[in-house]
Scaffold this active site. Structure first.
Site, PDB file in Angstrom:
ATOM      1  N   ASN A 129     -24.774 -63.279  21.861  1.00  0.00           N
ATOM      2  CA  ASN A 129     -24.897 -64.457  22.714  1.00  0.00           C
ATOM      3  C   ASN A 129     -23.488 -64.953  23.036  1.00  0.00           C
ATOM      4  O   ASN A 129     -22.865 -65.618  22.218  1.00  0.00           O
ATOM      5  CB  ASN A 129     -25.705 -65.542  21.978  1.00  0.00           C
ATOM      6  N   LYS A 146     -22.697 -67.110  25.150  1.00  0.00           N
ATOM      7  CA  LYS A 146     -22.710 -68.526  25.586  1.00  0.00           C
ATOM      8  C   LYS A 146     -21.867 -68.682  26.862  1.00  0.00           C
ATOM      9  O   LYS A 146     -21.901 -67.803  27.717  1.00  0.00           O
ATOM     10  CB  LYS A 146     -22.233 -69.437  24.456  1.00  0.00           C
ATOM     11  N   HIS A 191     -32.753 -71.620  22.550  1.00  0.00           N
ATOM     12  CA  HIS A 191     -31.579 -71.738  21.678  1.00  0.00           C
ATOM     13  C   HIS A 191     -31.390 -73.207  21.315  1.00  0.00           C
ATOM     14  O   HIS A 191     -31.652 -74.097  22.126  1.00  0.00           O
ATOM     15  CB  HIS A 191     -30.339 -71.196  22.403  1.00  0.00           C
ATOM     16  N   GLU A 219     -28.900 -75.005  21.228  1.00  0.00           N
ATOM     17  CA  GLU A 219     -28.041 -75.752  22.162  1.00  0.00           C
ATOM     18  C   GLU A 219     -28.843 -76.194  23.386  1.00  0.00           C
ATOM     19  O   GLU A 219     -28.620 -77.266  23.933  1.00  0.00           O
ATOM     20  CB  GLU A 219     -26.821 -74.894  22.545  1.00  0.00           C
ATOM     21  N   GLU A 249     -32.535 -69.303  13.413  1.00  0.00           N
ATOM     22  CA  GLU A 249     -31.179 -69.825  13.544  1.00  0.00           C
ATOM     23  C   GLU A 249     -31.118 -71.252  13.014  1.00  0.00           C
ATOM     24  O   GLU A 249     -31.331 -72.211  13.780  1.00  0.00           O
ATOM     25  CB  GLU A 249     -30.754 -69.826  15.013  1.00  0.00           C
ATOM     26  N   GLY A 264     -22.176 -71.650  14.464  1.00  0.00           N
ATOM     27  CA  GLY A 264     -20.808 -72.000  14.852  1.00  0.00           C
ATOM     28  C   GLY A 264     -20.040 -72.774  13.802  1.00  0.00           C
ATOM     29  O   GLY A 264     -18.997 -73.353  14.102  1.00  0.00           O
ATOM     30  N   SER A 276     -23.420 -68.050  12.293  1.00  0.00           N
ATOM     31  CA  SER A 276     -22.148 -67.675  11.668  1.00  0.00           C
ATOM     32  C   SER A 276     -22.172 -66.283  11.043  1.00  0.00           C
ATOM     33  O   SER A 276     -21.568 -66.060   9.988  1.00  0.00           O
ATOM     34  CB  SER A 276     -21.729 -68.717  10.623  1.00  0.00           C
TER      35      SER A 276
HETATM   36  C1  PEP Z   1     -25.779 -68.676  18.203  1.00  0.00           C
HETATM   37  O1  PEP Z   1     -25.333 -69.576  18.886  1.00  0.00           O
HETATM   38  O2  PEP Z   1     -26.853 -68.138  18.511  1.00  0.00           O
HETATM   39  C2  PEP Z   1     -25.032 -68.263  17.037  1.00  0.00           C
HETATM   40  C3  PEP Z   1     -25.674 -67.618  16.099  1.00  0.00           C
HETATM   41  O3  PEP Z   1     -23.714 -68.616  17.007  1.00  0.00           O
HETATM   42  P1  PEP Z   1     -22.658 -68.254  15.855  1.00  0.00           P
HETATM   43  O4  PEP Z   1     -22.815 -66.800  15.523  1.00  0.00           O
HETATM   44  O5  PEP Z   1     -21.321 -68.556  16.472  1.00  0.00           O
HETATM   45  O6  PEP Z   1     -22.976 -69.143  14.694  1.00  0.00           O
END
Ligand code: PEP
Length: 245
Positions: free
Chosen positions: A4, A6, A89, A91, A161, A167, A206
């Site tokens: 992803n 983003k 997601h 976000e 998630e 993040g 992460s």
């Molecule tokens: C995400 O936004 O789907 C995600 C898992 O981000 P990150 O790997 O940066 O935590």
């Protein structure tokens, strides 16, 4: 393994170089890799990786096929470019007000047009502290599945998630990631027992090369949705290799 990106990277040349580098660095594995670039580069990234097994995913879609929805993209518009689409997601839920009902409608639209939804679910830090993790996952998954008859043939992928792990550089422990994934698997089985085992459940939050093996050692985790680390072709390829192992 889904990347992803983003709203990154900042320009087209960097995006295409990243796509090319990922294709090269993952050429020797049989892990299914999906790149989800910003919509404006879907076509160009698809063309860059066309000689590789890499598939393309969008990061969002609108539930309607067309209409007065400024700034939105529909499933029919993604056809022929994206095989997958990330839906729900955190976000999108948190910053853009997407509700469980919106997510369900988007899942229905994607599946109706043969695009596989990668549905993201997970609890916030507050919900975790309040002991509501299972309740939140259950509500989000049941709602996302509400517009689907059977899982079989839908292409559905579910990503656990936890919002507090996204993040932050602070991933869920293997045990917590497994607990979330196992609950998702049970919820999938409630909906369609025959297809639950074959449905892919990812972990996201992460994920980095060093910890990827712990994540992939969990019985109910089939892969990862990777944000930050997917912007570094070598780091992403190392995660893909950990999954292959
Ligand atoms: C995400 O936004 O789907 C995600 C898992 O981000 P990150 O790997 O940066 O935590």
């Amino acid at each position: 393994m889904a990347a992803n990106w983003k709203m990154n990277p900042p320009d087209r040349a960097t995006a295409l170089a990243l796509a090319h580098a990922v294709a090269t660095a993952t050429a020797d594995t049989d892990v299914d890799v999906v790149l989800c670039p910003p919509a404006v580069w879907l076509d160009a990234v698809a063309a860059t990786v066309q000689d590789s097994p890499i598939r393309i995913g969008a990061q969002n879609l609108h539930a309607s096929d067309s209409g007065a929805f400024t700034g939105e993209l529909s499933a029919p518009m993604l056809l022929g470019v994206a095989d997958y689409v990330i839906v729900g997601h955190s976000e999108r839920r948190r910053l853009f007000g997407e509700t469980d009902a919106d997510v369900a409608a988007k899942v229905g639209a994607a599946v109706a047009h043969g695009i596989a939804p990668i549905v993201a679910v997970g609890e916030s830090a507050e919900e975790r502290r309040a002991g509501q993790t299972d309740q939140v996952i259950s509500r989000q998954v049941r709602s996302a599945l509400s517009g689907l008859e059977l899982l079989a043939g839908s292409g559905l992928v579910v990503a656990y998630e936890p919002v507090w792990a996204i993040g932050t550089g602070d991933p869920a422990s293997g045990a917590d990631a497994q607990a979330g994934a196992a609950l998702i698997r049970r919820l999938l089985a409630e909906h369609d027992a025959a297809a639950a085992d074959a449905t892919r459940v990812l972990y996201g939050g992460s994920v980095a090369p060093e910890l990827a093996s712990t994540c992939f050692a969990q019985p109910d985790i089939d892969g990862a949705l990777v944000g930050g680390a997917s912007l570094d072709a070598e780091a992403f390829a190392a995660i893909v290799r950990a999954a292959a192992r």
